[in-house]
Structures are given as structure tokens and as C-alpha cells.
Design an enzyme around this catalytic site. Structure first.
Site, PDB file in Angstrom:
ATOM      1  N   CYS A 142       0.830  -1.209   0.000  1.00 47.43           N
ATOM      2  CA  CYS A 142       0.000   0.000   0.000  1.00 47.43           C
ATOM      3  C   CYS A 142       0.865   1.260   0.000  1.00 47.43           C
ATOM      4  O   CYS A 142       1.604   1.494  -0.940  1.00 47.43           O
ATOM      5  CB  CYS A 142      -0.988  -0.029   1.161  1.00 47.43           C
ATOM      6  SG  CYS A 142      -2.370   1.127   0.915  1.00 47.43           S
ATOM      7  N   HIS A 233      -4.211  -4.613   0.375  1.00 54.27           N
ATOM      8  CA  HIS A 233      -3.894  -5.103   1.722  1.00 54.27           C
ATOM      9  C   HIS A 233      -4.306  -6.570   1.847  1.00 54.27           C
ATOM     10  O   HIS A 233      -5.189  -6.910   2.636  1.00 54.27           O
ATOM     11  CB  HIS A 233      -4.615  -4.274   2.779  1.00 54.27           C
ATOM     12  CG  HIS A 233      -3.974  -2.970   3.100  1.00 54.27           C
ATOM     13  ND1 HIS A 233      -2.811  -2.872   3.841  1.00 54.27           N
ATOM     14  CD2 HIS A 233      -4.336  -1.703   2.775  1.00 54.27           C
ATOM     15  CE1 HIS A 233      -2.482  -1.594   3.975  1.00 54.27           C
ATOM     16  NE2 HIS A 233      -3.376  -0.868   3.329  1.00 54.27           N
ATOM     17  N   GLU A 235      -2.911  -8.706   3.417  1.00 55.25           N
ATOM     18  CA  GLU A 235      -2.618  -9.175   4.776  1.00 55.25           C
ATOM     19  C   GLU A 235      -3.755  -8.869   5.757  1.00 55.25           C
ATOM     20  O   GLU A 235      -3.785  -9.429   6.865  1.00 55.25           O
ATOM     21  CB  GLU A 235      -1.320  -8.543   5.283  1.00 55.25           C
ATOM     22  CG  GLU A 235      -1.429  -7.135   5.845  1.00 55.25           C
ATOM     23  CD  GLU A 235      -1.557  -6.035   4.798  1.00 55.25           C
ATOM     24  OE1 GLU A 235      -1.624  -4.849   5.180  1.00 55.25           O
ATOM     25  OE2 GLU A 235      -1.599  -6.369   3.587  1.00 55.25           O
TER      26      GLU A 235
END
Length: 310
Positions: A142, A233, A235
């Protein structure tokens, strides 16, 4: 297989409760294998949440990994106690003579600032410069991706007319690329940002691996895989966007729903988790093909390799 961290790190207990194996440092000392060394530059405000998310993904491989966490000494963290940083993190001065197989640079909630206006920008730029000779492959996430491109190549970020926020479809542009082995033709990923990067501005030795009609440029890599840039994102866990939604509503009085996140756009319902398999596979592929397969056994040899184009 295990990720090695300090056995007192709170994330270890959380991951253990989810049946995710994280090897503590005491047990790892008894093994006689070459572990991968990964440095996580954690710029996120909720550091313990990000620690848990990344360790869960890094642990899903048949590799033993030694993880160090790096904080910006020039920044005063407001959402984490200094004791946590002192115990589980290292400063750049402590690691500047070390070598790492891989590095992860997280996002940060500073995208509306000019890069040079971020209080730790000079320190982070030093880390990027240092990594050229001390890290084999870096995964930027990001804002960390935008920061890496700006610091390394002067590529700017561009403001969006409205925040890109929610779960978005992304296509796999090159199904044969090693980072997308095992992927379907498309997948979904969380995004949460007010700025974007244009694929047309990337250097000639880059390849776009994933993009989306709404998300735009999603994942791009330097062709030698020393640099990987993910603008979403993957994650994030199930409830991260919910936290951001509740936070913004409380602080700003906004009630803007993340796209494609809450069932029926009802924030009282449990969000759908439909990117976990893509996240697990992407991080596993990065560790295997961009890091493990090519990293020299002796990390001190990093600067000697011709394919670094130094």
C-alpha cells in the site's frame, strides 16, 4: 512451518490459539538449518495487529523464518507503548550491518501527506537505500509501495476523487508468473487508500501482474523480483476494514461503507472473508520464488551478484 520470533511477543499466543505454528527462539536454537531472515518495517499504527496478520501469512510455508521488526526511531508512536517497541523491535542503527533474505514494508496512514512531510521520511529513505546491498527481495504494501517507488524512482502518487475502500476484484495479468502460481484468473483483495499509482509511469524493467477495474494498478514487480509492489492489503484480516469504518465514523461522523464488504451493506453483519486463500498463496509464492530460491546462502555475498544491477 515455523516463523521464529521472540517467544514473549503477544502475537505468538494469538496465533497459537488459532493453531498456527510459530516457533519461539528457544526451540529454533536447537535446529541446524539455514533459516530465512525477514525484516518487517512496520509503519502501521496498530502494530500488534499487523504483526499477527503478517506472521500468520509468513508461517504458512515449509520454511523456517527468523523475523525482525523495525520501527522508525524518528517517529513517536501514539498507538503502541514504547516498552513494546523496546522489547520486540529494532532500530535501524541496530540492524544496519545485518543482511536479510527479504523485507516487508507495510502501509501507513499518511498518504494525504507529501512524502517529504512524513516525519520519518528521511529515515525510511535511508532504509530503502540500505536495502539495495542488504536485502534480496522487498515486498512493499500500500503506502509502503508508493513510498518505495517514489524513493527509488521518483514516481509520484496521484489523488483519487474519492477513497478506494473495500474489497475489489483483481485480474491475474500473467498466470505463468511465479508469484501467481496456483491462482485463479481473478481474485479479490482489500484496498484502503485515497491515492493511486499509474502503471504507465513504472520503469521499463517492471511488469504489471495484477490490476482491477476499480482498484487500478494492484501488483507490480521489478522483473528480477528484487522489488514487489502490492497496492492493496492482502494481509488484512476479516475485521480490519470494520475497525477502520467504526474509527472513521466515531472520529469524523462519516458513515461511508466499504465497498463489497458488509453483507447487504449492513454493518451489523459479519463481514465476508473471501481473500484469505489468495493472500496465503501470494505470500507463500513470494517467500519461495522471490526469496528462498535465489537468495545466496551467505547473505554477505549479496553485493557481489551481477544480477543486482548495481
Amino acid at each position: 512451518m515455523p516463523v521464529k520470533v521472540n517467544h514473549h511477543l503477544p502475537a505468538v499466543k494469538i496465533l497459537a490459539s488459532d493453531n498456527i505454528f510459530v516457533m519461539d527462539d528457544k526451540r529454533a536454537e536447537q535446529q541446524e538449518i539455514r533459516v530465512l531472515k525477514i525484516l518487517v518495517v512496520n509503519l502501521m499504527p496498530r502494530k500488534m495487529v499487523t504483526e499477527t496478520q503478517l506472521l500468520a501469512l509468513l508461517s504458512n510455508t515449509p520454511l523456517q523464518i527468523n523475523v525482525d521488526f523495525l520501527y522508525m526511531a524518528t517517529h513517536q508512536s501514539k498507538n503502541i507503548r514504547q516498552n513494546h517497541l523496546d522489547t520486540f523491535y529494532k532500530s535501524f542503527d541496530e540492524i544496519k550491518d545485518e543482511f536479510y533474505d527479504g523485507m516487508i514494508v507495510t502501509g501507513a496512514p499518511v498518504e494525504n501527506l507529501a512524502f517529504e512531510a512524513v516525519d520519518y521520511w528521511q529515515e525510511l529513505s535511508t532504509v530503502f537505500d540500505w536495502s539495495r546491498l542488504h536485502v534480496y527481495s522487498t515486498l512493499h504494501i500500500c503506502w509502503g509501495a508508493q513510498a518505495g517507488l517514489y524513493a527509488r524512482y521518483g514516481i509520484p502518487k496521484h489523488a483519487l476523487t474519492q477513497k478506494l475502500w473495500g474489497i475489489y476484484h483483481q485480474t491475474v495479468e500473467n498466470p505463468k508468473h511465479v508469484l501467481f502460481r496456483g491462482f485463479d484468473d481473478d481474485f479479490v483483495a482489500p484496498h484502503s487508500r485515497c491515492t493511486t499509482t499509474y502503471a504507465s509511469e513504472l520503469p521499463h524493467d517492471f511488469e504489471v501482474l495484477s490490476c482491477g477495474e476499480r482498484s487500478g494498478l494492484a501488483i507490480a514487480v521489478k522483473k528480477n523480483l528484487r522489488e514487489v509492489y502490492s497496492f492493496g492489503h492482502l494481509e488484512y484480516d476479516r475485521m480490519t476494514l470494520d475497525f477502520e469504518y467504526q474509527r472513521d465514523k466515531a472520529i469524523f461522523g462519516e458513515n461511508i461503507m466499504p465497498d463489497n464488504y458488509f453483507p447487504n451493506d449492513d454493518s451489523t453483519q459479519k463481514p465476508r472473508m473471501n481473500w484469505a486463500s489468495a493472500a496465503s498463496l501470494f505470500f507463500s509464492n513470494w517467500l519461495n520464488y522471490a526469496v528462498y530460491q535465489d537468495t545466496p546462502y551467505d547473505l554477505r555475498d549479496l553485493a557481489k551478484y551481477e544480477y543486482f544491477n548495481l
